[in-house]
Design a protein around this motif. Structure first.
Motif, PDB file in Angstrom:
ATOM      1  N   CYS A  33      94.064  56.059  39.674  1.00 27.28           N
ATOM      2  CA  CYS A  33      92.872  56.101  40.522  1.00 27.28           C
ATOM      3  C   CYS A  33      91.837  57.080  39.967  1.00 27.28           C
ATOM      4  N   THR A  34      90.582  56.796  40.258  1.00 31.34           N
ATOM      5  CA  THR A  34      89.471  57.650  39.850  1.00 31.34           C
ATOM      6  C   THR A  34      88.637  57.976  41.072  1.00 31.34           C
ATOM      7  N   VAL A  35      88.207  59.218  41.180  1.00 32.16           N
ATOM      8  CA  VAL A  35      87.328  59.611  42.278  1.00 32.16           C
ATOM      9  C   VAL A  35      85.927  59.062  41.999  1.00 32.16           C
ATOM     10  N   ILE A  36      85.447  58.218  42.888  1.00 29.86           N
ATOM     11  CA  ILE A  36      84.143  57.570  42.701  1.00 29.86           C
ATOM     12  C   ILE A  36      83.022  58.353  43.375  1.00 29.86           C
ATOM     13  N   ALA A  37      83.288  58.875  44.577  1.00 31.73           N
ATOM     14  CA  ALA A  37      82.226  59.557  45.320  1.00 31.73           C
ATOM     15  C   ALA A  37      82.825  60.512  46.331  1.00 31.73           C
ATOM     16  N   GLN A  38      81.995  61.423  46.798  1.00 31.12           N
ATOM     17  CA  GLN A  38      82.346  62.359  47.861  1.00 31.12           C
ATOM     18  C   GLN A  38      81.514  62.052  49.099  1.00 31.12           C
ATOM     19  N   ARG A  39      82.102  62.322  50.257  1.00 33.40           N
ATOM     20  CA  ARG A  39      81.355  62.277  51.516  1.00 33.40           C
ATOM     21  C   ARG A  39      81.457  63.664  52.135  1.00 33.40           C
ATOM     22  N   ALA A  58      81.990  45.034  33.596  1.00 33.56           N
ATOM     23  CA  ALA A  58      80.822  45.126  34.478  1.00 33.56           C
ATOM     24  C   ALA A  58      80.401  43.766  35.022  1.00 33.56           C
ATOM     25  N   ASN A  59      80.621  42.692  34.239  1.00 31.72           N
ATOM     26  CA  ASN A  59      80.201  41.365  34.701  1.00 31.72           C
ATOM     27  C   ASN A  59      81.128  40.788  35.767  1.00 31.72           C
ATOM     28  N   LYS A  60      82.208  41.531  36.111  1.00 29.34           N
ATOM     29  CA  LYS A  60      83.140  41.059  37.126  1.00 29.34           C
ATOM     30  C   LYS A  60      82.851  41.647  38.507  1.00 29.34           C
ATOM     31  N   LYS A  72      77.060  56.524  38.803  1.00 35.18           N
ATOM     32  CA  LYS A  72      78.137  57.516  38.761  1.00 35.18           C
ATOM     33  C   LYS A  72      78.664  57.749  37.345  1.00 35.18           C
ATOM     34  N   GLU A  73      78.243  56.864  36.393  1.00 32.45           N
ATOM     35  CA  GLU A  73      78.734  56.905  35.015  1.00 32.45           C
ATOM     36  C   GLU A  73      80.251  56.749  34.968  1.00 32.45           C
ATOM     37  N   ILE A  74      80.734  55.785  35.771  1.00 28.54           N
ATOM     38  CA  ILE A  74      82.160  55.478  35.854  1.00 28.54           C
ATOM     39  C   ILE A  74      82.353  53.986  35.615  1.00 28.54           C
ATOM     40  N   GLU A  75      83.444  53.637  34.945  1.00 32.04           N
ATOM     41  CA  GLU A  75      83.753  52.232  34.699  1.00 32.04           C
ATOM     42  C   GLU A  75      83.976  51.513  36.033  1.00 32.04           C
TER      43      GLU A  75
END
Length: 214
Positions: A33-39, A58-60, A72-75
């Motif tokens: 897992c990767t942290v995508i965002a914070q709330r 990205a096309n998926k 976010k500069e995340i895959e």
């Protein structure tokens, strides 16, 4: 509260201890897992961490999500899940999480979608005893019997236990114990059963009602 992780249900097996005790366990494959965002409470009104798993091209993903991940500069990830956390447990965007987020003998809560059973009768769905096997009962042995009263109130109350759709609902099992962890293959062995069918998605987090046995 810490963040949880996303996992896939592999199936069930049994483990034998050195003293011969047999323990049924469910095998879960924890997704990297990767942290995508914070709330943050100051901005969003609550504290949470958004987790992503299963990287895809990205096309998926949809165009809005493509821009979201690019910002976010995340895959891009196929799976997204938000977990409520304490302010002290907020994680930096881009941080990686794996099965070592948990430890053996820890208590966890597991959430998933239960196996769908379709339309089921009252005996299967609610464990009714059914009608008598003889003495006047004909054809309707597995029926649920009376569902209401007479002219007063003259209706069937809501939430009455009757036949209907069974399963395919969000279920959380509490206070499950982690038997062991396979860090190399990213596997969790949890004592007992968990909701859902094989290859179903599960969300695992620290138990809320029970502290770890470590």
């Amino acid at each position: 509260m810490r963040t949880g992780l996303i996992a896939e249900k592999i199936g069930m097996m049994q483990i034998f201890e050195e003293n011969g005790t047999q323990i049924p366990v469910t095998v879960l494959k924890v997704e990297p897992c990767t942290v995508i965002a914070q709330r943050k409470e100051s901005v969003d009104g609550y504290n949470a961490v958004q987790i992503g798993a299963r990287a895809v091209p990205a096309n998926k993903v949809s165009k809005p999500l493509r821009g979201y991940f690019a910002q976010k500069e995340i895959e891009p990830c196929k799976l997204l899940k938000e977990f409520r956390v304490d302010e002290a447990n907020l994680l930096a965007v881009g941080e990686k999480l794996d099965v070592n987020h948990f430890t053996a003998n820890q208590f966890v809560d597991v959430t998933g979608v239960s196996i769908g059973k379709g339309f089921a009768g009252a005996m299967k769905r609610h464990h009714f005893g059914g009608l008598r096997a003889s003495h006047g009962v004909s054809v309707s042995h597995r029926s649920h019997g009376s569902t209401g009263q007479r002219q007063d109130p003259g209706k069937v109350f809501k939430n009455k236990k009757m036949a209907g759709h069974m399963g395919a609902r969000r279920v959380t099992k509490l206070n499950l114990s982690i038997h062991s962890i396979d860090s190399e293959r990213g596997l969790l062995f949890i004592k007992g059963s968990v909701p859902g069918a094989k290859k179903g998605l599960l969300y695992i987090r620290d138990a809320i009602k029970k502290q770890s046995a470590i």
